[in-house]
Design a protein around this motif. Sequence first.
Motif, PDB file in Angstrom:
ATOM      1  N   GLN A 218      34.465  31.569-138.349  1.00 48.52           N
ATOM      2  CA  GLN A 218      35.197  30.170-138.438  1.00 48.52           C
ATOM      3  C   GLN A 218      36.665  30.640-139.074  1.00 48.52           C
ATOM      4  OE1 GLN A 218      32.164  27.663-140.041  1.00 48.52           O
ATOM      5  NE2 GLN A 218      32.976  28.319-142.415  1.00 48.52           N
ATOM      6  N   LEU A 219      36.540  31.204-140.378  1.00 40.78           N
ATOM      7  CA  LEU A 219      37.897  31.160-140.933  1.00 40.78           C
ATOM      8  C   LEU A 219      38.877  32.196-140.344  1.00 40.78           C
ATOM      9  CD1 LEU A 219      39.320  30.110-143.372  1.00 40.78           C
ATOM     10  CD2 LEU A 219      38.450  31.659-144.886  1.00 40.78           C
ATOM     11  N   PRO A 220      38.568  33.385-140.098  1.00 37.22           N
ATOM     12  CA  PRO A 220      39.693  34.251-139.290  1.00 37.22           C
ATOM     13  C   PRO A 220      40.008  33.544-138.031  1.00 37.22           C
ATOM     14  CG  PRO A 220      37.701  35.574-139.922  1.00 37.22           C
ATOM     15  CD  PRO A 220      37.332  34.234-140.292  1.00 37.22           C
TER      16      PRO A 220
ATOM     17  N   TYR B 111      40.225  30.337-137.281  1.00 34.28           N
ATOM     18  CA  TYR B 111      41.184  29.304-137.745  1.00 34.28           C
ATOM     19  C   TYR B 111      42.441  29.930-138.219  1.00 34.28           C
ATOM     20  CZ  TYR B 111      43.085  25.483-140.313  1.00 34.28           C
ATOM     21  OH  TYR B 111      43.959  24.399-140.798  1.00 34.28           O
ATOM     22  N   VAL B 112      42.311  30.962-138.757  1.00 41.66           N
ATOM     23  CA  VAL B 112      43.677  31.499-139.423  1.00 41.66           C
ATOM     24  C   VAL B 112      44.355  31.771-138.182  1.00 41.66           C
ATOM     25  CG1 VAL B 112      44.847  33.569-140.591  1.00 41.66           C
ATOM     26  CG2 VAL B 112      42.847  32.306-141.514  1.00 41.66           C
TER      27      VAL B 112
ATOM     28  N   ARG C  10      45.069  31.834-147.985  1.00 46.71           N
ATOM     29  CA  ARG C  10      46.057  30.703-147.667  1.00 46.71           C
ATOM     30  C   ARG C  10      45.281  29.520-147.011  1.00 46.71           C
ATOM     31  NH1 ARG C  10      50.829  29.859-143.568  1.00 46.71           N
ATOM     32  NH2 ARG C  10      52.012  28.579-144.809  1.00 46.71           N
ATOM     33  N   HIS C  11      44.310  29.912-146.007  1.00 46.34           N
ATOM     34  CA  HIS C  11      43.518  28.882-145.310  1.00 46.34           C
ATOM     35  C   HIS C  11      42.355  28.350-145.841  1.00 46.34           C
ATOM     36  CE1 HIS C  11      46.816  28.522-142.316  1.00 46.34           C
ATOM     37  NE2 HIS C  11      46.858  29.993-142.306  1.00 46.34           N
ATOM     38  N   GLN C  12      41.950  28.871-146.840  1.00 47.65           N
ATOM     39  CA  GLN C  12      40.663  28.578-147.477  1.00 47.65           C
ATOM     40  C   GLN C  12      40.347  27.118-147.515  1.00 47.65           C
ATOM     41  OE1 GLN C  12      38.672  31.500-148.257  1.00 47.65           O
ATOM     42  NE2 GLN C  12      37.259  29.919-148.193  1.00 47.65           N
TER      43      GLN C  12
ATOM     44  N   MET D  14      54.489  35.190-145.491  1.00 50.12           N
ATOM     45  CA  MET D  14      54.253  34.185-144.541  1.00 50.12           C
ATOM     46  C   MET D  14      55.423  33.733-143.789  1.00 50.12           C
ATOM     47  SD  MET D  14      50.966  34.024-144.950  1.00 50.12           S
ATOM     48  CE  MET D  14      50.851  32.880-143.622  1.00 50.12           C
TER      49      MET D  14
ATOM     50  N   LEU E 192      42.023  22.834-135.576  1.00 51.58           N
ATOM     51  CA  LEU E 192      40.361  22.541-136.010  1.00 51.58           C
ATOM     52  C   LEU E 192      39.903  22.214-134.438  1.00 51.58           C
ATOM     53  CD1 LEU E 192      40.706  20.460-139.154  1.00 51.58           C
ATOM     54  CD2 LEU E 192      39.813  22.466-138.686  1.00 51.58           C
TER      55      LEU E 192
ATOM     56  N   ALA F 211      40.614  24.789-145.459  1.00 52.44           N
ATOM     57  CA  ALA F 211      40.157  24.269-144.221  1.00 52.44           C
ATOM     58  C   ALA F 211      38.473  24.859-144.201  1.00 52.44           C
ATOM     59  CB  ALA F 211      40.878  24.895-143.056  1.00 52.44           C
ATOM     60  N   ALA F 212      38.044  25.187-145.194  1.00 55.80           N
ATOM     61  CA  ALA F 212      36.411  25.708-144.921  1.00 55.80           C
ATOM     62  C   ALA F 212      35.718  24.776-144.768  1.00 55.80           C
ATOM     63  CB  ALA F 212      36.282  26.635-146.267  1.00 55.80           C
TER      64      ALA F 212
ATOM     65  N   LEU G 229      43.651  35.007-145.403  1.00 51.51           N
ATOM     66  CA  LEU G 229      42.316  34.046-145.444  1.00 51.51           C
ATOM     67  C   LEU G 229      42.473  33.176-146.734  1.00 51.51           C
ATOM     68  CD1 LEU G 229      39.503  36.635-144.594  1.00 51.51           C
ATOM     69  CD2 LEU G 229      40.725  35.120-143.118  1.00 51.51           C
TER      70      LEU G 229
ATOM     71  N   GLU H 210      47.365  21.563-138.159  1.00 48.14           N
ATOM     72  CA  GLU H 210      45.777  21.588-138.610  1.00 48.14           C
ATOM     73  C   GLU H 210      45.134  21.104-137.648  1.00 48.14           C
ATOM     74  OE1 GLU H 210      45.185  19.812-142.406  1.00 48.14           O
ATOM     75  OE2 GLU H 210      43.293  20.426-142.557  1.00 48.14           O
TER      76      GLU H 210
END
Lengths: 148, 183
Positions: free
Chosen positions: B31-33, B35-36, A11-13, B126, B49, A15-16, A9, B45
């Motif tokens: 939204q964030l989980p 997207y991850v 790492r992708h913050q 990662m 999206l 894109a919020a 989470l 990316e």
Amino acid sequence: MKTPREILLERHQTAATKLDTIRQEVVEVAADVNRRKQPVCELTFAAALANAIRLSFLELIWPCRRTWTALAAVWILIFIFNFSQRDKLELAARKLPPPSPEAVMAWRQQERLLAELIGSSGTGDAEQRKIFLPQPRSEGCMGNFFMT
Amino acid sequence: MLVVAEREQLPVPQAKAGEPEAWDILFRRYQLPLYVYVFELVHDEQTSLDLVQETFIAAVRHIGDLRDDAKFGSWLFSIAHQKCLQRWRKQSREEVLLDEIPESADESENNPDDLLIRQEQEVEFMNLLDQLPLPQRSVLLLHFVEDFSLEEIAGITGAVVGTVKSRLHYAKKSLRKLLEEKE
């Protein structure tokens, strides 16, 4: 120590912000869908039309927006190319020097010659038509004889 | 450390009734989980999206099909998973999902927190995650990000529970092995 979830989470913050924009857009769609479910009599024709356009835009155009943009760009390029070519042709036509008197003379001579040729063939046809007019057999033969 | 221990009360019935505020809360939560999950599968990316947006729109349109409100999360992830598959099919990359693993996993490893990673190992983690085969990565992400049960993961990915269990086992095993090797 961190859990994998925390790492992922974090790492992708970044894109919020973009995700917030997407969320707001889709929430608007949800609101539209909700409005559409309301009794039809409450909606005016214009509002229904606007809703239909908006929804079809969001469902048809927006998901493939890059394809549509590319198509639009191609059309604009074609239009610009055509327009520039037309301009060039017009300019080229304007820039041509006036023909020389000799060329005009030669052109007129050619025209005259052509007119004569066409005229002579035209008279020939007329004469031939005259020749083949039904006549008594003896006169016809004589006529042909004198013509040749 | 708890991951997503308790299932929170989400306004799914209100969303079904068409309340935009309810949708806002639901999308904000996922939204964030989501997207991850999508990003770690497609690694692009803009595509991620787009897929998240398509997933949200599909959720709005088909919320009526959701029978159990408590399963909203796994239902949303299953839509996203299907969208990813559709994208791969479009790109003719179906073969990436074809490597199956024999079903022979033990019953342990149900807690996503049993794998703790030190700060200096994060980048390594990662990279190792990216090296996993796609079916294992997918299962592992669902397990890590939302702590879905095996049944829920099976529902999302369209695999049987046994396969999910073995994929999770092997994914964790390879990840742990790789992490130990790097130490």
